[in-house]
Design a protein around this motif. Structure first.
Motif, mmCIF file in Angstrom:
data_model
loop_
_atom_site.group_PDB
_atom_site.id
_atom_site.type_symbol
_atom_site.label_atom_id
_atom_site.label_comp_id
_atom_site.label_asym_id
_atom_site.label_seq_id
_atom_site.Cartn_x
_atom_site.Cartn_y
_atom_site.Cartn_z
ATOM 1 N N PHE A 1 9.873 -4.148 -13.971
ATOM 2 C CA PHE A 1 8.833 -4.619 -13.065
ATOM 3 C C PHE A 1 9.091 -4.067 -11.663
ATOM 4 N N SER A 2 8.020 -3.792 -10.943
ATOM 5 C CA SER A 2 8.159 -3.314 -9.573
ATOM 6 C C SER A 2 8.583 -4.467 -8.660
ATOM 7 N N HIS A 3 8.965 -4.121 -7.454
ATOM 8 C CA HIS A 3 9.366 -5.125 -6.468
ATOM 9 C C HIS A 3 8.249 -6.167 -6.277
ATOM 10 N N ARG A 4 7.057 -5.689 -5.992
ATOM 11 C CA ARG A 4 5.934 -6.586 -5.730
ATOM 12 C C ARG A 4 5.564 -7.395 -6.978
ATOM 13 N N MET B 1 17.574 -4.007 8.160
ATOM 14 C CA MET B 1 16.466 -4.918 8.431
ATOM 15 C C MET B 1 16.922 -6.039 9.361
ATOM 16 N N PRO B 2 16.072 -6.411 10.336
ATOM 17 C CA PRO B 2 16.408 -7.551 11.198
ATOM 18 C C PRO B 2 16.362 -8.863 10.409
ATOM 19 N N LEU C 1 5.502 -15.428 6.395
ATOM 20 C CA LEU C 1 5.382 -14.646 5.161
ATOM 21 C C LEU C 1 4.536 -13.390 5.352
ATOM 22 N N LEU C 2 3.615 -13.412 6.288
ATOM 23 C CA LEU C 2 2.803 -12.220 6.559
ATOM 24 C C LEU C 2 3.675 -11.036 7.000
ATOM 25 N N PHE C 3 4.821 -11.326 7.610
ATOM 26 C CA PHE C 3 5.742 -10.269 8.034
ATOM 27 C C PHE C 3 6.866 -10.036 7.019
ATOM 28 N N ASN C 4 6.997 -10.956 6.064
ATOM 29 C CA ASN C 4 8.133 -10.927 5.147
ATOM 30 C C ASN C 4 7.765 -10.427 3.749
ATOM 31 N N PHE C 5 6.467 -10.414 3.408
ATOM 32 C CA PHE C 5 6.069 -9.949 2.081
ATOM 33 C C PHE C 5 6.260 -8.428 1.999
ATOM 34 N N PRO D 1 6.013 -4.564 1.831
ATOM 35 C CA PRO D 1 7.327 -4.245 2.398
ATOM 36 C C PRO D 1 7.617 -5.071 3.648
ATOM 37 N N ALA D 2 8.730 -5.759 3.642
ATOM 38 C CA ALA D 2 9.060 -6.698 4.714
ATOM 39 C C ALA D 2 9.369 -5.987 6.022
ATOM 40 N N LYS D 3 8.995 -6.626 7.115
ATOM 41 C CA LYS D 3 9.329 -6.137 8.455
ATOM 42 C C LYS D 3 10.510 -6.921 9.033
#
Length: 369
Positions: free
Chosen positions: A289-292, A47-48, A205-209, A211-213
């Motif tokens: 618990f799941s990741h999310r 991941m970047p 956060l829109l790109f980091n939540f 699954p993160a990009k």
């Protein structure tokens, strides 16, 4: 200054962060600032990093855009965050690229803290003691206390950066709480800076939540910790009630997780600097618990801490002094329940279980009679 200007500042920071993050993502890949999976990490692909660069640039750009319209704020406080934050981001970005030693990172954090204290004369001046007047702190105490607070909170945010969107979301909640407190106290400087920081975080956060990009990396977690520490000094150094406890509650999740980590490593007789997989998010994942779900649950805990800080700041002193021990006890019980201290050492839970058995036996005997 009116509410519209705060909203415009927030919107500008959000938009700039939203636009810059994809470019920073490509830049991170180009320079090789990427995070490879290992036994401690939950992601399974490269991941970047460098997301913190986008957050910082959005914060700085939106602030510079707002300068002509700003009135009634302390310019030195804003520049303290910008200049100290620049050092933090540079050190963090270098660590994202080449993994600096802990000593080098600490030196960078100390340099940023010294800029805040000596460059802009921002420090904790006094402490409010319950049922007594405010006690002024001499420089021999206020300077090391302020530096310790900045470095401690900076690293606390870094420690919880273990899941997609976790550190960014918790930092956003802490920033929003600080913003609400600043509005209640009429602190224009903190309102402006919190609005800009919050917009910068949420755009990223829109790109980091999950699954993160892109990951924020140390450039992001260290900058957010530094910013929150500095803003808490600005926002609560003149609070009239429990002024030392309120910022602790605002940052309750990262600070408690750091405290538990230190206690855990002491109990296990391992070096405090050695990383492990027993942080709050690790324990929740191990419980199934799941990741999310884990991230959202910790968001909920952070919101609870934030609301507690706001409520306690408005309560009568004697009520706060009763509520605080109850809150601390509940926090400790919760920590034992999920095994964040130890999987086997649970003294208070064991005591409560024993008390519950005796109570049940007593009730059963009374019913039989």
């Amino acid at each position: 200054m009116n509410v519209l200007l705060y909203v415009l500042g927030f919107a500008a920071a959000f938009a700039v962060s939203l636009i810059l993050t994809p470019f920073v993502k490509r830049f991170a890949v180009w320079v090789g600032a990427v995070d490879a999976p290992n036994h401690r990490k939950v992601h399974t692909r490269i991941m970047p990093r460098l997301g913190g660069v986008a957050i910082y640039l959005a914060f700085a750009a939106s602030f510079l855009m707002m300068i002509p319209a700003l009135d009634g704020y302390k310019a030195n406080a804003a520049w303290a965050v910008l200049l100290g934050g620049f050092i933090i981001v540079v050190v963090g970005a270098l660590d994202d690229k080449m993994e600096l030693s802990p000593k080098v990172k600490l030196l960078g954090q100390l340099a940023a803290a010294l800029i805040v204290v000596f460059g802009f004369d921002l420090k904790v001046d006094f402490v409010n003691i319950p049922f007594a007047s405010s006690q002024n702190l001499g420089e021999w105490l206020s300077i090391p206390l302020t530096i310790f607070w900045i470095v401690g909170v900076t690293n606390a945010i870094n420690l919880i950066d273990g899941l997609d969107g976790l550190a960014a979301g918790v930092s956003a909640i802490a920033t929003a709480t600080t913003l609400v407190m600043a509005v209640m106290m009429g602190n224009v400087t903190v309102i402006v800076l919190c609005a800009l920081l919050l917009g910068s975080i949420l755009g990223f956060l829109l790109f980091n939540f999950h699954p993160a990009k892109i990951f924020m990396g140390d450039s992001g977690s260290l900058f957010l910790g530094f910013s929150l520490a500095t803003l808490s000094i600005l926002g609560f150094k003149q609070a009239t009630l429990v002024s030392f406890v309120v910022p602790l509650l605002v940052l309750g999740v990262p600070l408690s997780d750091t405290f538990f980590a230190i206690i855990r490593r002491i109990l296990n007789r391992t070096p405090i600097s050695v990383a492990d997989k027993s942080h709050l998010h690790h324990c929740l994942l191990q419980l199934g618990f799941s990741h999310r779900s884990t991230v959202l649950l910790i968001y909920g805990i952070a919101i609870f801490f934030g609301l507690s800080a706001i409520v306690l700041s408005q309560l009568a002193l004697w009520i706060s002094l009763i509520a605080l021990p109850i809150l601390i006890l509940a926090l400790h019980i919760g920590a034992e329940a999920i095994g964040i201290f130890s999987k086997t050492r649970k003294p208070i839970l064991n005591l409560l279980r024993k008390a519950g058995i005796k109570t049940s036996q007593f009730i059963g005997t009374r019913l039989m009679k």
